[in-house]
Motif scaffolding. Structure first.
Motif, PDB file in Angstrom:
ATOM      1  N   ARG A  23     -35.060 -27.594 -75.557  1.00  0.00           N
ATOM      2  CA  ARG A  23     -35.104 -27.547 -74.092  1.00  0.00           C
ATOM      3  C   ARG A  23     -33.923 -28.305 -73.497  1.00  0.00           C
ATOM      4  O   ARG A  23     -33.297 -27.866 -72.526  1.00  0.00           O
ATOM      5  CB  ARG A  23     -36.425 -28.136 -73.595  1.00  0.00           C
ATOM      6  N   GLU A  24     -33.579 -29.457 -74.099  1.00  0.00           N
ATOM      7  CA  GLU A  24     -32.443 -30.234 -73.596  1.00  0.00           C
ATOM      8  C   GLU A  24     -31.122 -29.525 -73.874  1.00  0.00           C
ATOM      9  O   GLU A  24     -30.191 -29.581 -73.055  1.00  0.00           O
ATOM     10  CB  GLU A  24     -32.443 -31.637 -74.235  1.00  0.00           C
ATOM     11  N   VAL A  25     -31.031 -28.851 -75.014  1.00  0.00           N
ATOM     12  CA  VAL A  25     -29.812 -28.086 -75.317  1.00  0.00           C
ATOM     13  C   VAL A  25     -29.619 -26.985 -74.274  1.00  0.00           C
ATOM     14  O   VAL A  25     -28.507 -26.782 -73.744  1.00  0.00           O
ATOM     15  CB  VAL A  25     -29.889 -27.486 -76.740  1.00  0.00           C
ATOM     16  N   ARG A  26     -30.705 -26.279 -73.954  1.00  0.00           N
ATOM     17  CA  ARG A  26     -30.616 -25.198 -72.962  1.00  0.00           C
ATOM     18  C   ARG A  26     -30.242 -25.747 -71.582  1.00  0.00           C
ATOM     19  O   ARG A  26     -29.446 -25.141 -70.853  1.00  0.00           O
ATOM     20  CB  ARG A  26     -31.945 -24.441 -72.889  1.00  0.00           C
ATOM     21  N   HIS A  27     -30.800 -26.909 -71.245  1.00  0.00           N
ATOM     22  CA  HIS A  27     -30.508 -27.519 -69.947  1.00  0.00           C
ATOM     23  C   HIS A  27     -29.021 -27.855 -69.821  1.00  0.00           C
ATOM     24  O   HIS A  27     -28.378 -27.540 -68.802  1.00  0.00           O
ATOM     25  CB  HIS A  27     -31.348 -28.785 -69.777  1.00  0.00           C
ATOM     26  N   LEU A  28     -28.444 -28.471 -70.848  1.00  0.00           N
ATOM     27  CA  LEU A  28     -27.026 -28.845 -70.795  1.00  0.00           C
ATOM     28  C   LEU A  28     -26.134 -27.606 -70.819  1.00  0.00           C
ATOM     29  O   LEU A  28     -25.085 -27.565 -70.151  1.00  0.00           O
ATOM     30  CB  LEU A  28     -26.684 -29.776 -71.962  1.00  0.00           C
ATOM     31  N   VAL A  43     -32.515 -37.824 -76.127  1.00  0.00           N
ATOM     32  CA  VAL A  43     -31.881 -36.649 -76.733  1.00  0.00           C
ATOM     33  C   VAL A  43     -30.745 -36.143 -75.848  1.00  0.00           C
ATOM     34  O   VAL A  43     -29.659 -35.776 -76.340  1.00  0.00           O
ATOM     35  CB  VAL A  43     -32.931 -35.546 -76.979  1.00  0.00           C
ATOM     36  N   ARG A  44     -30.964 -36.134 -74.529  1.00  0.00           N
ATOM     37  CA  ARG A  44     -29.909 -35.683 -73.616  1.00  0.00           C
ATOM     38  C   ARG A  44     -28.673 -36.587 -73.734  1.00  0.00           C
ATOM     39  O   ARG A  44     -27.535 -36.093 -73.774  1.00  0.00           O
ATOM     40  CB  ARG A  44     -30.426 -35.677 -72.176  1.00  0.00           C
ATOM     41  N   ALA A  45     -28.888 -37.915 -73.820  1.00  0.00           N
ATOM     42  CA  ALA A  45     -27.765 -38.847 -73.970  1.00  0.00           C
ATOM     43  C   ALA A  45     -27.027 -38.599 -75.288  1.00  0.00           C
ATOM     44  O   ALA A  45     -25.791 -38.634 -75.348  1.00  0.00           O
ATOM     45  CB  ALA A  45     -28.269 -40.287 -73.893  1.00  0.00           C
ATOM     46  N   GLY A  86     -50.516 -47.269 -86.168  1.00  0.00           N
ATOM     47  CA  GLY A  86     -50.977 -46.849 -84.850  1.00  0.00           C
ATOM     48  C   GLY A  86     -49.996 -46.002 -84.069  1.00  0.00           C
ATOM     49  O   GLY A  86     -49.266 -45.163 -84.612  1.00  0.00           O
ATOM     50  N   TRP A  87     -49.946 -46.271 -82.780  1.00  0.00           N
ATOM     51  CA  TRP A  87     -49.179 -45.472 -81.814  1.00  0.00           C
ATOM     52  C   TRP A  87     -47.737 -45.948 -81.834  1.00  0.00           C
ATOM     53  O   TRP A  87     -47.371 -46.887 -81.141  1.00  0.00           O
ATOM     54  CB  TRP A  87     -49.810 -45.646 -80.433  1.00  0.00           C
ATOM     55  N   ARG A  88     -46.924 -45.310 -82.628  1.00  0.00           N
ATOM     56  CA  ARG A  88     -45.556 -45.755 -82.815  1.00  0.00           C
ATOM     57  C   ARG A  88     -44.662 -44.564 -83.154  1.00  0.00           C
ATOM     58  O   ARG A  88     -45.134 -43.483 -83.500  1.00  0.00           O
ATOM     59  CB  ARG A  88     -45.462 -46.815 -83.924  1.00  0.00           C
ATOM     60  N   ALA A  89     -43.335 -44.806 -83.053  1.00  0.00           N
ATOM     61  CA  ALA A  89     -42.316 -43.845 -83.475  1.00  0.00           C
ATOM     62  C   ALA A  89     -42.540 -42.473 -82.840  1.00  0.00           C
ATOM     63  O   ALA A  89     -42.732 -42.373 -81.635  1.00  0.00           O
ATOM     64  CB  ALA A  89     -42.276 -43.785 -85.001  1.00  0.00           C
ATOM     65  N   ILE A  90     -42.562 -41.385 -83.647  1.00  0.00           N
ATOM     66  CA  ILE A  90     -42.643 -40.038 -83.075  1.00  0.00           C
ATOM     67  C   ILE A  90     -43.985 -39.798 -82.394  1.00  0.00           C
ATOM     68  O   ILE A  90     -44.098 -39.013 -81.448  1.00  0.00           O
ATOM     69  CB  ILE A  90     -42.379 -38.964 -84.156  1.00  0.00           C
ATOM     70  N   ARG A  91     -45.031 -40.496 -82.834  1.00  0.00           N
ATOM     71  CA  ARG A  91     -46.341 -40.349 -82.193  1.00  0.00           C
ATOM     72  C   ARG A  91     -46.252 -40.780 -80.730  1.00  0.00           C
ATOM     73  O   ARG A  91     -46.812 -40.144 -79.843  1.00  0.00           O
ATOM     74  CB  ARG A  91     -47.377 -41.197 -82.931  1.00  0.00           C
ATOM     75  N   LEU A  92     -45.536 -41.881 -80.506  1.00  0.00           N
ATOM     76  CA  LEU A  92     -45.393 -42.410 -79.156  1.00  0.00           C
ATOM     77  C   LEU A  92     -44.484 -41.516 -78.318  1.00  0.00           C
ATOM     78  O   LEU A  92     -44.806 -41.186 -77.176  1.00  0.00           O
ATOM     79  CB  LEU A  92     -44.845 -43.835 -79.238  1.00  0.00           C
ATOM     80  N   THR A  93     -43.347 -41.105 -78.888  1.00  0.00           N
ATOM     81  CA  THR A  93     -42.387 -40.343 -78.074  1.00  0.00           C
ATOM     82  C   THR A  93     -42.873 -38.928 -77.783  1.00  0.00           C
ATOM     83  O   THR A  93     -42.494 -38.354 -76.759  1.00  0.00           O
ATOM     84  CB  THR A  93     -41.004 -40.299 -78.754  1.00  0.00           C
ATOM     85  N   LEU A  94     -43.698 -38.338 -78.644  1.00  0.00           N
ATOM     86  CA  LEU A  94     -44.276 -37.031 -78.318  1.00  0.00           C
ATOM     87  C   LEU A  94     -45.308 -37.157 -77.196  1.00  0.00           C
ATOM     88  O   LEU A  94     -45.508 -36.218 -76.421  1.00  0.00           O
ATOM     89  CB  LEU A  94     -44.911 -36.388 -79.557  1.00  0.00           C
ATOM     90  N   ASP A  95     -45.973 -38.316 -77.124  1.00  0.00           N
ATOM     91  CA  ASP A  95     -46.918 -38.560 -76.031  1.00  0.00           C
ATOM     92  C   ASP A  95     -46.207 -38.968 -74.755  1.00  0.00           C
ATOM     93  O   ASP A  95     -46.778 -38.900 -73.669  1.00  0.00           O
ATOM     94  CB  ASP A  95     -47.918 -39.667 -76.424  1.00  0.00           C
ATOM     95  N   ARG A  96     -44.973 -39.477 -74.883  1.00  0.00           N
ATOM     96  CA  ARG A  96     -44.149 -39.852 -73.728  1.00  0.00           C
ATOM     97  C   ARG A  96     -42.857 -39.030 -73.792  1.00  0.00           C
ATOM     98  O   ARG A  96     -41.777 -39.559 -74.056  1.00  0.00           O
ATOM     99  CB  ARG A  96     -43.827 -41.355 -73.751  1.00  0.00           C
ATOM    100  N   PRO A  97     -42.960 -37.709 -73.594  1.00  0.00           N
ATOM    101  CA  PRO A  97     -41.793 -36.829 -73.824  1.00  0.00           C
ATOM    102  C   PRO A  97     -40.589 -37.161 -72.954  1.00  0.00           C
ATOM    103  O   PRO A  97     -39.449 -36.903 -73.358  1.00  0.00           O
ATOM    104  CB  PRO A  97     -42.344 -35.428 -73.520  1.00  0.00           C
TER     105      PRO A  97
END
Length: 756
Positions: free
Chosen positions: A587-592, A553-555, A535-546
């Motif tokens: 996007r996070e790389v560009r932000h930092l 990723v920033r950390a 089901g809704w787990r791992a990358i499926r979940l984190t792409l839906d909750r960016p």
């Protein structure tokens, strides 16, 4: 005829005086049965004690033939007394000899008595004996008489548990409380531990049984119940408790029990009969447990653990004992015994005192098992009845290799396991000597042996094991042991500590892999999934909750400033998910960079190959990532359509079968064609025989628990790779998918002197 000897309170007062006198055990027992008979106006009062050989022996009597003491015996289930002991329920009869279970013991002289009342002597739901009163006149005993006799039986249970009666046992025999017990479960983590039981939700030992002032005890009970209810309401109202699901359902069950009038009424009645509030809770808890254990409805029996937990909380409220105080009293060789527990709860115990973990309810993929594995302690799971059969401080041996637990072991068993533990220690010393030697086969092929990790407690094992790096750092474990989402600063601090501890060795961080069996109680979901593993787990979940993925990723980027960052995406199903994740990461790389933060010297993004759909996208996958890591646990369960948490299927299919080894060889060959590094991190890498197969089909980097690196390295350095590869290729290219590959691998190892 009602009892007229002054009632239960008077009797309890007399028993308290008898307990305080300096008497020999037999004399104390004789006087106790005499007092009971006089108080209840009974012509007979007898105590039968259960021995370790499941025989009930007459230990004291008033009214029956005194020469029958320590001679009259009944097997468990035999006669009225044996029936009470087996069922853990009272028996109240006006004409005992007409009951079908009646058994005549001529040495006792009891044939002249008709009415019979017997109650089990219970402690923590275990039957330790039977207490009986009898009269010539045919009558049924009243409810208050049954209640009084049960209360007295509880006092006698504490005498038995304290070991006072052990001196009366004949040579070669022992009481049931101290008998050795062996339980079988499932191996969740290898190793051998010898130590002493620490019950995770320990039964509070009640030493003050009798009250001077029942009214004062009722006030204490009411106050403790009020505090208990408030604490449960507080837990339910906290933001970190989900609004639905199993976590909340348990707390709702607690609240239901805490407000149950029947339970409270039984507690109050026990106090009015002369017990302290603590003793009343223990008595009602023991009675309830004994009755519920004999129910056939599995749902009702499962609710017993909720009731046990609640009663223990109430006892701790009454005595004012905190969890911190209990942790401080931990022995130096503690083996935790629990029905179930959370990962964070295990981490509350000091690591240097833990020797093992025994669980009644858990799966090999449970959070607490993952943490225990990281701590390097043996774990036995699905050990039914372990909690009820164990007492705090009991000697215990855990055999994590076989999933067995030995409570109160006999000296011979202890000697065998002590030698086994010494042998393992000597073997670990040999493995430590291999740390500085090259990790290569006998014919000079290098293989990276890396370790899996996920918590700060894992980090010292990197140098101790001689691992060439961390092949899988499970970032979700930090989330699983926390009460709320870890703040970005806490994540960054952990990731920086990991990289500092690695000392330049490579570390592969897996982005947060939650969902499925990794449920966070503070993470709200709106739907109940029928198949959470799919089901809704791992990358499926984190792409839906960016926002969740971006914060992590920033950390990671900030923690890796000036160093290499290897980032791995879990549960990838199609290549489009990698593209979406890359966009978020960029996007996070560009932000930092915009704010002049120190960035990693290189950023490598990889994918976990766990979903079979990627097997038909292998060449495309290898071109789009910097590395691939095979998650053998999930890949195997999906390829075989076999839930890895299902104990009925856990040994049904072999990962060293021809079909699955063909799949693994196909992945290794795809990596070799494209020049993309391929690693395998999963349970399969941690056994010498399966690691040998992985190396034989083409893997040159595998990641496992730190404790597995020594045995695998010992195998690797004696392995002639070329003959193994030829033999495996011939078997896998043949047309016999039923070929017993495990037996073939064992035979190869024996023929070439490879230690498994």
């Amino acid at each position: 005829m009602p009892h007229t000897g002054g009632g239960p309170r008077t009797l309890l007062k007399r028993l308290r005086e008898l307990m305080a006198e300096a008497l020999e055990p037999q004399e104390r027992l004789d006087r106790i049965v005499r007092e009971i008979a006089a108080n209840m106006v009974a012509e007979v009062c007898s105590l039968y004690v259960l021995r370790a050989d499941s025989v009930l022996e007459l230990y004291a009597t008033e009214g029956l033939n005194p020469n029958a003491v320590h001679h009259a015996q009944l097997a468990l289930g035999q006669g009225l007394v044996g029936t009470i002991a087996a069922s853990a329920r009272p028996l109240n009869l006006s004409d005992a000899q007409r009951h079908p279970a009646f058994a005549y013991l001529p040495e006792t002289g009891e044939e002249i008595y008709n009415s019979f009342l017997g109650v089990p002597v219970l402690r923590a739901g275990r039957t330790l004996g039977v207490l009986v009163v009898q009269n010539r006149a045919k009558r049924l005993y009243q409810d208050d008489e049954i209640e009084a006799l049960e209360t007295i039986a509880m006092v006698i249970a504490e005498m038995i548990a304290a070991g006072d009666l052990a001196r009366l046992t004949r040579p070669g025999l022992e009481l049931d409380l101290s008998r050795p017990v062996s339980c079988s479960g499932v191996s969740f983590n290898e190793g051998v531990g010898l130590g002493h039981v620490v019950l995770h939700e320990p039964r509070v030992v009640v030493t003050d049984l009798f009250s001077e002032d029942p009214n004062e005890e009722l006030v204490r009970l009411d106050s403790a119940l009020g505090s208990l209810r408030l604490s449960i309401d507080d837990m339910l109202s906290r933001r970190d408790v989900a609004f639905e699901g199993e976590h909340r359902a348990v707390l709702e069950a607690y609240r239901m029990f805490a407000n149950d009038r029947g339970w409270v009424r039984r507690l109050e009645e026990a106090v009015r009969n002369g017990l302290t509030a603590e003793a009343a809770v223990e008595k009602v808890q023991s009675d309830m447990r004994a009755r519920m254990l004999h129910m056939t409805d599995p749902y009702l029996r499962e609710r017993m653990s909720d009731f046990d937990d609640l009663a223990n909380r109430l006892l701790r409220q009454l005595i004012g004992r905190t969890t911190d105080e209990m942790a401080q009293s931990l022995p130096r060789d503690a083996i935790i015994v629990a029905r179930s527990m959370g990962a964070a709860e295990l981490l509350d115990y000091p690591r240097d005192r833990l020797r093992g973990l025994v669980l009644e309810d858990a799966a090999v993929t449970s959070h607490v098992v993952i943490v225990a594995r990281a701590m390097g302690i043996p774990v036995a799971g699905q050990v039914k009845g372990a909690v009820s059969m164990a007492e705090n401080g009991d000697a215990v041996i855990i055999d994590g290799d076989e999933g067995k637990v030995h409570l109160r072991p006999q000296p011979e068993v202890e000697t065998v396991y002590a030698e086994k533990a010494r042998f393992r220690a000597r073997r670990q010393e040999l493995y430590r000597e291999l740390r500085a030697l090259p990790s290569e086969t006998r014919d000079g092929v290098a293989v990276d042996l890396m370790m899996n990790a996920g918590l700060a407690v894992d980090l010292p094992q990197l140098s101790e094991s001689g691992a060439s790096g961390i092949g899988l750092f499970r970032t979700e474990l930090q989330f699983m042991v926390a009460a709320t989402f870890p703040r970005a600063e806490a994540q960054e601090r952990l990731y920086r500590d990991v990289l500092d501890s690695a000392g330049g060795k490579p570390v592969t961080f897996r982005t947060i892999d939650i969902g499925g069996d990794k449920v966070l109680p503070y993470f709200k979901t709106t739907t109940q999934e029928e198949n959470p593993a799919l089901g809704w787990r791992a990358i499926r979940l984190t792409l839906d909750r960016p926002a969740l993925l971006r914060a992590q990723v920033r950390a990671l980027l900030r923690a890796s400033g000036g160093r290499e960052l290897k980032l791995m995406l879990p549960m990838v199903t199609e290549l489009g998910e990698i593209a979406q994740a890359r966009e978020l990461i960029d996007r996070e790389v560009r932000h930092l960079a915009r704010f002049a933060h120190l960035l990693p010297t290189s950023l490598k993004i990889g994918a976990m190959l766990e979903v079979p759909s990627l097997l038909w996208q292998l060449d495309e996958l290898m071109k789009r990532v910097d590395f691939v890591s095979v998650g053998s646990n999930d890949l195997f369960q999906f390829v075989m359509a076999a839930d890895r948490g299902n104990s009925r299927l856990s040994s049904r299919f072999d990962p060293l079968s021809v079909p699955f080894l063909r799949v693994l060889r196909q992945i290794a060959q795809a990596g070799e064609r494209s020049g993309t590094p391929v690693t395998l991190c999963g349970e399969l890498a941690g056994k010498p025989i399966s690691a040998m197969a992985l190396i034989g089909v083409g893997f040159r980097a595998i990641s496992m628990s730190a404790s597995s690196i020594g045995p695998v390295k010992a195998m690797l350095r004696e392995l002639p790779l070329e003959p193994l590869r030829e033999e495996l290729d011939a078997a896998l290219d043949g047309d016999d998918a039923l070929l017993p590959m495990r037996a073939k691998l064992v035979a190869f190892a024996e023929a070439h002197g490879v230690p498994l």
